[in-house]
Design an enzyme around this catalytic site. Structure first.
Site, PDB file in Angstrom:
ATOM      1  N   GLY A   1       0.824  -1.205   0.000  1.00 44.95           N
ATOM      2  CA  GLY A   1       0.000   0.000   0.000  1.00 44.95           C
ATOM      3  C   GLY A   1       0.859   1.256   0.000  1.00 44.95           C
ATOM      4  O   GLY A   1       2.034   1.236  -0.405  1.00 44.95           O
TER       5      GLY A   1
ATOM      6  N   THR B   1       4.316   1.066   1.762  1.00 41.78           N
ATOM      7  CA  THR B   1       5.272   0.258   0.996  1.00 41.78           C
ATOM      8  C   THR B   1       5.768   1.013  -0.231  1.00 41.78           C
ATOM      9  O   THR B   1       6.953   0.953  -0.574  1.00 41.78           O
ATOM     10  CB  THR B   1       4.601  -1.071   0.566  1.00 41.78           C
ATOM     11  OG1 THR B   1       4.118  -1.704   1.742  1.00 41.78           O
ATOM     12  CG2 THR B   1       5.549  -1.978  -0.174  1.00 41.78           C
TER      13      THR B   1
ATOM     14  N   ILE C   1      -7.065  -3.345   0.510  1.00 37.12           N
ATOM     15  CA  ILE C   1      -8.536  -3.335   0.443  1.00 37.12           C
ATOM     16  C   ILE C   1      -9.053  -1.894   0.481  1.00 37.12           C
ATOM     17  O   ILE C   1     -10.153  -1.625   0.056  1.00 37.12           O
ATOM     18  CB  ILE C   1      -9.177  -4.147   1.596  1.00 37.12           C
ATOM     19  CG1 ILE C   1      -8.807  -3.580   2.970  1.00 37.12           C
ATOM     20  CG2 ILE C   1      -8.839  -5.613   1.486  1.00 37.12           C
ATOM     21  CD1 ILE C   1      -9.691  -4.092   4.102  1.00 37.12           C
ATOM     22  N   ASP C   2      -8.239  -0.967   1.017  1.00 38.42           N
ATOM     23  CA  ASP C   2      -8.721   0.409   1.246  1.00 38.42           C
ATOM     24  C   ASP C   2      -8.905   1.221  -0.039  1.00 38.42           C
ATOM     25  O   ASP C   2      -9.564   2.256  -0.023  1.00 38.42           O
ATOM     26  CB  ASP C   2      -7.738   1.174   2.154  1.00 38.42           C
ATOM     27  CG  ASP C   2      -7.539   0.491   3.495  1.00 38.42           C
ATOM     28  OD1 ASP C   2      -8.401  -0.322   3.873  1.00 38.42           O
ATOM     29  OD2 ASP C   2      -6.519   0.769   4.159  1.00 38.42           O
TER      30      ASP C   2
ATOM     31  N   HIS D   1      -9.192   2.541   6.762  1.00 34.72           N
ATOM     32  CA  HIS D   1      -8.202   3.427   7.375  1.00 34.72           C
ATOM     33  C   HIS D   1      -8.736   4.853   7.302  1.00 34.72           C
ATOM     34  O   HIS D   1      -9.860   5.084   7.716  1.00 34.72           O
ATOM     35  CB  HIS D   1      -6.847   3.227   6.679  1.00 34.72           C
ATOM     36  CG  HIS D   1      -5.695   3.528   7.580  1.00 34.72           C
ATOM     37  ND1 HIS D   1      -4.550   4.134   7.145  1.00 34.72           N
ATOM     38  CD2 HIS D   1      -5.531   3.328   8.899  1.00 34.72           C
ATOM     39  CE1 HIS D   1      -3.724   4.284   8.163  1.00 34.72           C
ATOM     40  NE2 HIS D   1      -4.296   3.794   9.239  1.00 34.72           N
TER      41      HIS D   1
ATOM     42  N   ARG E   1     -27.805  -1.323  17.512  1.00 36.61           N
ATOM     43  CA  ARG E   1     -26.753  -2.333  17.685  1.00 36.61           C
ATOM     44  C   ARG E   1     -25.586  -2.002  16.755  1.00 36.61           C
ATOM     45  O   ARG E   1     -25.782  -1.393  15.699  1.00 36.61           O
ATOM     46  CB  ARG E   1     -27.278  -3.730  17.324  1.00 36.61           C
ATOM     47  CG  ARG E   1     -28.299  -4.270  18.289  1.00 36.61           C
ATOM     48  CD  ARG E   1     -27.669  -4.661  19.618  1.00 36.61           C
ATOM     49  NE  ARG E   1     -28.598  -5.360  20.472  1.00 36.61           N
ATOM     50  CZ  ARG E   1     -29.409  -4.792  21.355  1.00 36.61           C
ATOM     51  NH1 ARG E   1     -29.423  -3.470  21.480  1.00 36.61           N
ATOM     52  NH2 ARG E   1     -30.224  -5.521  22.099  1.00 36.61           N
TER      53      ARG E   1
ATOM     54  N   TYR F   1     -11.543  -7.984  10.270  1.00 40.57           N
ATOM     55  CA  TYR F   1     -10.571  -8.614   9.359  1.00 40.57           C
ATOM     56  C   TYR F   1     -11.194  -9.586   8.362  1.00 40.57           C
ATOM     57  O   TYR F   1     -10.511 -10.001   7.429  1.00 40.57           O
ATOM     58  CB  TYR F   1      -9.461  -9.290  10.162  1.00 40.57           C
ATOM     59  CG  TYR F   1      -8.622  -8.259  10.876  1.00 40.57           C
ATOM     60  CD1 TYR F   1      -7.554  -7.646  10.232  1.00 40.57           C
ATOM     61  CD2 TYR F   1      -8.938  -7.846  12.168  1.00 40.57           C
ATOM     62  CE1 TYR F   1      -6.811  -6.663  10.854  1.00 40.57           C
ATOM     63  CE2 TYR F   1      -8.202  -6.867  12.805  1.00 40.57           C
ATOM     64  CZ  TYR F   1      -7.138  -6.273  12.141  1.00 40.57           C
ATOM     65  OH  TYR F   1      -6.417  -5.294  12.746  1.00 40.57           O
TER      66      TYR F   1
ATOM     67  N   ARG G   1     -10.691  -8.557   4.815  1.00 41.62           N
ATOM     68  CA  ARG G   1      -9.484  -8.728   4.003  1.00 41.62           C
ATOM     69  C   ARG G   1      -8.977 -10.166   3.995  1.00 41.62           C
ATOM     70  O   ARG G   1      -7.872 -10.441   3.539  1.00 41.62           O
ATOM     71  CB  ARG G   1      -8.410  -7.732   4.410  1.00 41.62           C
ATOM     72  CG  ARG G   1      -7.861  -7.861   5.791  1.00 41.62           C
ATOM     73  CD  ARG G   1      -6.802  -6.782   6.004  1.00 41.62           C
ATOM     74  NE  ARG G   1      -5.710  -7.307   6.765  1.00 41.62           N
ATOM     75  CZ  ARG G   1      -4.935  -6.571   7.543  1.00 41.62           C
ATOM     76  NH1 ARG G   1      -5.128  -5.268   7.642  1.00 41.62           N
ATOM     77  NH2 ARG G   1      -3.952  -7.103   8.203  1.00 41.62           N
TER      78      ARG G   1
HETATM   79  O1  F6P Z   1      -4.904  -1.117   5.150  1.00 38.62           O
HETATM   80  C1  F6P Z   1      -5.693  -2.224   5.335  1.00 38.62           C
HETATM   81  C2  F6P Z   1      -6.275  -2.235   6.728  1.00 38.62           C
HETATM   82  O2  F6P Z   1      -7.014  -3.414   6.847  1.00 38.62           O
HETATM   83  C3  F6P Z   1      -7.108  -1.003   7.084  1.00 38.62           C
HETATM   84  O3  F6P Z   1      -8.359  -1.031   6.510  1.00 38.62           O
HETATM   85  C4  F6P Z   1      -7.053  -1.069   8.581  1.00 38.62           C
HETATM   86  O4  F6P Z   1      -7.246   0.197   9.151  1.00 38.62           O
HETATM   87  C5  F6P Z   1      -5.680  -1.577   8.854  1.00 38.62           C
HETATM   88  O5  F6P Z   1      -5.259  -2.249   7.693  1.00 38.62           O
HETATM   89  C6  F6P Z   1      -5.552  -2.514  10.017  1.00 38.62           C
HETATM   90  O6  F6P Z   1      -4.200  -2.732  10.229  1.00 38.62           O
HETATM   91  P1  F6P Z   1      -3.534  -3.914  11.085  1.00 38.62           P
HETATM   92  O7  F6P Z   1      -3.366  -5.087  10.170  1.00 38.62           O
HETATM   93  O8  F6P Z   1      -2.208  -3.356  11.475  1.00 38.62           O
HETATM   94  O9  F6P Z   1      -4.438  -4.182  12.228  1.00 38.62           O
END
Ligand code: F6P
Length: 336
Positions: free
Chosen positions: A107, A110, A131-132, A176, A255, A261, A264
């Site tokens: 990303g 990197t 994914i962002d 993010h 709610r 996660y 991703r």
């Molecule tokens: O950049 C991808 C991402 O999944 C973001 O959407 C999220 O904020 C972040 O990484 C989470 O990071 P980590 O893997 O360090 O918890």
């Protein structure tokens, strides 16, 4: 030519498809391919594997990354670092390995490291992944489509339970500091309110919208929230904060859901497999032409290469006048 490939930063669906794309095309050009393990850490500790036809087979549909990843940022000094000059060590180890070029899949962070290594004289090619969907210089990154699919399915499943219980459902999505996933999944999943970091929101307006829906006899509402929106305190989870504000301001039962996660993980969507394969094969064609110091990008569905020096360190945000926002507003979606 001998090339090295690494994946760094948070993982996402499609990295293996990219490794396969670069690797298979590079082998066809007659290159030797080395996989560097765990991002830039692998170059500090000489952790690597040879990638050949066999190891590159059967990975197209696999989630994660066969090479592993890490958040190692060699240009950032941390307390307790035992290596005094990481960038120099990386350069030396690349030379020792006999690498003619390094392909960095990652990303924004990197791509910044890739740009800095390139400035030091290493031959580097970047490939954007996240994914962002927030990498500067490309219209799209692989991983995004899969994440939107997963997030949309999560929203779809909230409708029935929200309806049964007559609740407000808040769903916090990743991204993010950018709101791409929340915007796309919010639209695809029929979110009534969509809050993204790029658009400042007014909580009274959100609550008024939810009350109005309730007064009109709509039994439930879906509120989609990007994780990067402003909350009461720094670091307070966005979804929980918004749900609290809704209950306080409207007294509607609310709610909160955080798919986290799962957005991703797992196999890439067909669209992401295609983007990853195209980008990977294109990266190998750049190497074959001895073009370095670039990041692979897609502009209007065409592959291109942008200078790493222009990309590093920037974020691609959702523009306030983005066409999807305009159209969503026309059908009454509230952006706060
Ligand atoms: O950049 C991808 C991402 O999944 C973001 O959407 C999220 O904020 C972040 O990484 C989470 O990071 P980590 O893997 O360090 O918890």
């Amino acid at each position: 030519m001998k090339i090295g490939i690494l994946s760094a930063g948070g993982d996402c669906p499609g990295i293996n498809a990219t490794i396969r794309g670069v690797g298979k095309a590079a082998i066809t050009y007659g290159m030797e391919v080395t996989g560097i393990l765990d991002g830039f850490s692998g170059l500090l500790f000489n952790d690597y594997v040879r990638l050949d036809e066999r190891s590159l087979s059967g990975i197209l549909t696999l989630g994660g990354t066969i090479l592993g990843t890490s958040r190692e940022k060699p240009f950032k000094k941390k307390e307790g670092d035992i290596i005094s000059d990481k960038p120099q060590l990386i350069k030396q180890n690349c030379e020792k390995l006999g690498l003619d070029c390094l392909v960095c899949i990652g990303g924004n962070g990197t791509q910044k490291t890739a740009a800095q290594l390139s400035e030091m004289g290493l031959n580097v090619i970047g490939i954007p992944k996240t994914i962002d969907n927030d990498v500067w210089g490309t219209d799209v990154t692989f991983g995004f489509d899969t994440a939107v699919n997963i997030a949309t399915e999560a929203i779809d499943r909230l409708h029935s339970t929200a309806n049964s219980h007559k609740r407000v459902m808040v769903i916090e999505l990743m991204g993010h500091h950018a709101g791409w996933i929340a915007l796309y999944a919010g639209l695809a999943g029929g979110g009534d309110v969509i809050l993204i970091p790029e658009i400042p929101y007014n909580m009274d307006r959100v609550n008024e919208e939810l009350m109005e829906r309730s007064r009109k006899g709509k039994p439930y509402s879906i509120v989609v929230v990007g994780e990067g929106i402003k909350t009461g305190k720094k670091g307070e989870p966005a979804g929980a904060y918004i749900a609290g504000q809704i209950e306080k301001g409207t007294k509607l039962e609310t709610r909160v859901n955080v798919p986290g996660y799962t957005q991703r993980g797992g196999s890439p969507s067909p669209r992401d497999r295609i983007i990853a394969t195209r980008m990977g094969a294109y990266a190998a064609s750049l190497l074959n032409k001895h073009i370095f110091g670039r990041m692979v990008a897609i502009h209007h569905n065409e592959l291109t290469a942008v200078p790493l020096s222009e990309v590093g360190g920037k974020t691609r945000f959702v523009p306030n006048d983005f066409y999807l926002i305009k159209q969503a507003k026309k059908i009454g979606t509230c952006f706060g």
